[in-house]
Design an enzyme around this catalytic site. Structure first.
Site, short mmCIF file in Angstrom:
data_model
loop_
_atom_site.label_atom_id
_atom_site.label_comp_id
_atom_site.label_asym_id
_atom_site.label_seq_id
_atom_site.Cartn_x
_atom_site.Cartn_y
_atom_site.Cartn_z
CG HIS A 211 78.04 -52.28 -16.89
ND1 HIS A 211 78.37 -52.06 -15.56
CD2 HIS A 211 79.13 -52.85 -17.47
CE1 HIS A 211 79.63 -52.45 -15.37
NE2 HIS A 211 80.10 -52.94 -16.50
CD GLU B 140 65.94 -60.77 -45.17
OE1 GLU B 140 67.16 -60.67 -45.37
OE2 GLU B 140 65.11 -60.02 -45.70
CE LYS C 2 60.05 -55.46 -49.80
NZ LYS C 2 60.81 -56.24 -50.75
#
Ligand code: PA5
Length: 427
Positions: free
Chosen positions: A303, A282, A417
């Site tokens: 793995h 961010e 948003k």
């Protein structure tokens, strides 16, 4: 000997000492900008000279409130998202026990909008005594606001008029709807200074109250953070691991290493990596710039992701968070007549084996053209957690300035948003 030490001996195959030396002037300038508050986003640098470093009275108040919560409840529901969630979650995971639940169980709500998770938590709380700590800097974020509505209703159903004594609010001192509600309902509240943004707020009541409720000695956390701050201020470039780390990141980014993988070898540090991903993602991911932060837990991920790291596109580097002294260690027993062909591991300690996995993976990845740097952490402790978060917040601020972006805003988050509100019909 520093509690946290950056070991970059293996880096010189990819970055020369001269290149680092060249970057030192810009890094020192970035430090000055942080100290003098003259850089981009300087109205959000309150975390650097964190007022809570000096407010031991607030530490005591937080401890007293956590005692009260422990006395009144079996479960604390911490409501928050992003920076109002990940720091506390990282601390509680890293410093808690793997299998023993703390006296007061801490659960998190609405860091996800999953209906299944939320309903399961509401049902889980139905027959338990619980309290709520709702955390939102802005006081307007949809996810925690919605969760607060749901869990506060349950609280009122269970405790009627006494429900308000079980609500603890952490928000801006003045602004936002949550502050207004807290004042109206007379909830016990703590404040996040206006000049501290979410992902830099773990060392304020945002992180400290949930940590204290989980039984973490927050004074030690703060002492670690203060030590990191002092180390950053006091040392010249070549003694300053935070400046060196930020410089290495920037040089590698310029050399087309676009992904930084945070690596650890302790399952209880997975959420520290999640916090790091938010902090760096961010803060730096803007204007088409920024390293993409990723993480692995080894040897588990050797793995799975190990294949990609060894042979995929050469755009990666690894920052390994290595605990030098494990909290617990034990020796692999000798078993007479065992036919599992593991005699070569007998009488070696489990941590020694983990250590060889770390070194083996590091040397293999370096051979595969993946630069590795190692942050050596003496041990897992509240002090070291505090030191680590301050180490990374400072490095992140310096990194942002080296990149030329504002590391303290996050305007890009608004885009989703707007779309979501339009779909939900919000006016
Ligand atoms: O770092 C940030 O500012 C964000 O990640 C916020 O922490 C997150 O969006 C939550 O915001 P708030 O605490 O205002 O509810």
């Amino acid at each position: 000997m520093r509690e946290i030490h950056l070991n970059y001996e293996e880096l010189f195959k990819f970055v020369s000492k001269e290149e680092l030396e060249e970057r030192s002037t810009a890094a020192l300038l970035a430090r000055t900008k942080l100290i003098e508050k003259t850089g981009l986003g300087n109205d959000y640098i309150g975390w650097f000279n964190n007022p809570f470093f000096k407010e031991e009275g607030v530490w005591d108040e937080i401890l007293a409130v956590s005692k009260q919560i422990r006395e009144q409840s079996q479960v604390l529901v911490v409501i928050g998202i992003g920076g109002s969630y990940l720091g506390a979650k990282a601390a509680i995971e890293m410093l808690g026990s793997y299998f023993h639940k703390p006296e007061l169980e801490i659960v998190f709500a609405e860091h996800t909008l999953s209906s299944t998770y939320t309903k399961a938590l509401l049902d889980y709380l139905a027959d338990k005594d619980f309290s709520i700590n709702v955390i939102s800097k802005s006081g307007t974020t949809t996810e925690p606001a919605l969760a607060f509505r749901l869990f506060y209703e349950l609280l009122k159903e269970k405790y009627g008029r006494d429900a308000n004594k079980r609500v603890y609010v952490t928000t801006d001192p003045e602004a936002g709807l949550l502050r207004q509600i807290a004042k109206k309902e007379k909830f016990k509240s703590f404040y996040i200074p206006s000049d501290i943004g979410g992902r830099y707020s773990v060392l304020t009541p945002v992180g400290l109250l949930p940590m204290a409720c989980a039984g973490i000695p927050i004074k030690e956390v703060m002492r670690g953070a203060i030590q990191a701050h002092q180390d950053f201020l006091a040392s010249s470039f070549w003694e300053n691991d935070m400046l060196i780390y930020a410089s290495i990141r920037h040089i590698l980014f310029e050399k087309n290493k676009k992904i930084e993988i945070f690596v650890n070898y302790e399952p209880n540090m997975v959420y520290l990596s999640e916090w790091l991903k938010q902090l760096f993602g961010e803060s730096e991911g803007k204007e088409g710039l920024g390293l993409f932060p990723a993480s692995v837990l080894n040897s588990t991920d050797l793995h799975s992701m190990g294949q990609y790291i060894q042979e995929g596109p050469r755009i990666l580097f690894e920052t390994i968070l290595k605990i030098k002294e494990p909290t617990v260690d034990f020796t692999v027993p000798k078993v007479r007549g065992a036919d599992d062909k593991l005699q070569f591991l007998e009488e070696k300690t489990m941590d020694f084996i983990n250590e060889q996995a770390f070194m083996g993976a590091m040397y293999a990845h370096i051979e595969g053209e993946v630069p590795n740097i190692v942050l050596e952490i003496e041990k897992v402790s509240p002090f070291h957690f505090g030191y680590l978060v301050m180490f990374f917040m400072i490095s992140c601020g310096v990194s942002g300035y080296l990149l030329g972006v504002n590391p303290f805003n996050q305007e890009g988050v608004e885009a989703y948003k707007k779309k979501m509100f339009a779909l939900l019909g919000k006016e």
